[in-house]
Design a protein around this motif. Structure first.
Motif, PDB file in Angstrom:
ATOM      1  N   LEU A  10       0.827  -1.211   0.000  1.00 29.23           N
ATOM      2  CA  LEU A  10       0.000   0.000   0.000  1.00 29.23           C
ATOM      3  C   LEU A  10       0.862   1.263   0.000  1.00 29.23           C
ATOM      4  CD1 LEU A  10      -2.799  -0.930   2.567  1.00 29.23           C
ATOM      5  CD2 LEU A  10      -2.994  -0.805   0.092  1.00 29.23           C
ATOM      6  N   ARG A  11       1.982   1.217   0.705  1.00 27.70           N
ATOM      7  CA  ARG A  11       2.845   2.402   0.793  1.00 27.70           C
ATOM      8  C   ARG A  11       3.447   2.774  -0.558  1.00 27.70           C
ATOM      9  NH1 ARG A  11       3.092   3.487   6.157  1.00 27.70           N
ATOM     10  NH2 ARG A  11       3.228   1.742   7.574  1.00 27.70           N
ATOM     11  N   ALA A  56      -9.277  -0.465   7.020  1.00 26.66           N
ATOM     12  CA  ALA A  56      -8.563   0.285   8.056  1.00 26.66           C
ATOM     13  C   ALA A  56      -7.101   0.478   7.677  1.00 26.66           C
ATOM     14  CB  ALA A  56      -8.675  -0.437   9.393  1.00 26.66           C
ATOM     15  N   ARG A  57      -6.484  -0.550   7.102  1.00 24.56           N
ATOM     16  CA  ARG A  57      -5.080  -0.445   6.685  1.00 24.56           C
ATOM     17  C   ARG A  57      -4.906   0.614   5.599  1.00 24.56           C
ATOM     18  NH1 ARG A  57      -5.479  -6.210   6.983  1.00 24.56           N
ATOM     19  NH2 ARG A  57      -4.434  -6.911   8.867  1.00 24.56           N
ATOM     20  N   VAL A  58      -5.806   0.606   4.627  1.00 22.37           N
ATOM     21  CA  VAL A  58      -5.721   1.580   3.532  1.00 22.37           C
ATOM     22  C   VAL A  58      -5.887   2.996   4.078  1.00 22.37           C
ATOM     23  CG1 VAL A  58      -6.815   2.384   1.413  1.00 22.37           C
ATOM     24  CG2 VAL A  58      -6.492  -0.049   1.769  1.00 22.37           C
ATOM     25  N   LEU A  59      -6.874   3.180   4.951  1.00 20.91           N
ATOM     26  CA  LEU A  59      -7.106   4.505   5.529  1.00 20.91           C
ATOM     27  C   LEU A  59      -5.906   4.966   6.364  1.00 20.91           C
ATOM     28  CD1 LEU A  59     -10.849   4.190   6.568  1.00 20.91           C
ATOM     29  CD2 LEU A  59      -9.901   5.713   4.833  1.00 20.91           C
ATOM     30  N   THR A  60      -5.292   4.029   7.085  1.00 22.97           N
ATOM     31  CA  THR A  60      -4.126   4.369   7.898  1.00 22.97           C
ATOM     32  C   THR A  60      -2.978   4.844   7.026  1.00 22.97           C
ATOM     33  OG1 THR A  60      -4.759   2.743   9.566  1.00 22.97           O
ATOM     34  CG2 THR A  60      -2.462   3.476   9.579  1.00 22.97           C
ATOM     35  N   VAL A  61      -2.718   4.129   5.934  1.00 25.05           N
ATOM     36  CA  VAL A  61      -1.626   4.517   5.034  1.00 25.05           C
ATOM     37  C   VAL A  61      -1.921   5.871   4.400  1.00 25.05           C
ATOM     38  CG1 VAL A  61      -0.453   3.911   2.883  1.00 25.05           C
ATOM     39  CG2 VAL A  61      -0.861   2.168   4.606  1.00 25.05           C
TER      40      VAL A  61
END
Length: 124
Positions: A10-11, A56-61
């Motif tokens: 994702l990063r 949640a992971r996508v939003l965090t990144v």
């Protein structure tokens, strides 16, 4: 697409790609919830959980990337927003800097000179 997504992958993506990925996961979540309601059994619980965590992971990144951009804008400036400052503890934030700690008054400097340990050389 419900497999666990890797944060490292994702990063590498741009903001537009992350938004597109987020939309896909939200659409998948909606479909899973519809299937869950239609079937009546709780068979989709694990998949729903995985998709929600992926969202949640996508939003965090996305949030981290946005904060990094703002941090770069304020790099080298005197004042930065409070939410970007170092948290630490209240006591540590208010503690004197090493430079402030090392400062002495004129009176202290004179006392130090007067009370300095004297070194004497003894003749042999």
């Amino acid at each position: 697409m419900s497999a666990k997504v890797k944060v490292a992958d994702l990063r590498e993506k741009s903001q537009a790609e992350l938004t597109q990925t987020l939309d896909q996961y939200k659409h998948e979540l909606m479909e899973l919830k519809v299937q869950q309601v239609a079937s009546g059994t709780d068979s989709k619980g694990a998949k729903i959980r995985d998709v929600r965590r992926n969202i949640a992971r996508v939003l965090t990144v996305m949030t981290q990337q946005a904060r990094d951009e703002v941090r770069a804008q304020y790099a080298g400036k005197k004042f930065i927003p409070k939410d970007l400052r170092v948290k630490k503890t209240r006591a540590l934030r208010r503690a004197l800097t090493p430079e402030e700690l090392s400062r002495t008054t004129l009176r202290q400097q004179k006392k130090k000179i007067i009370r300095a340990r004297r070194m004497y050389a003894i003749k042999a």
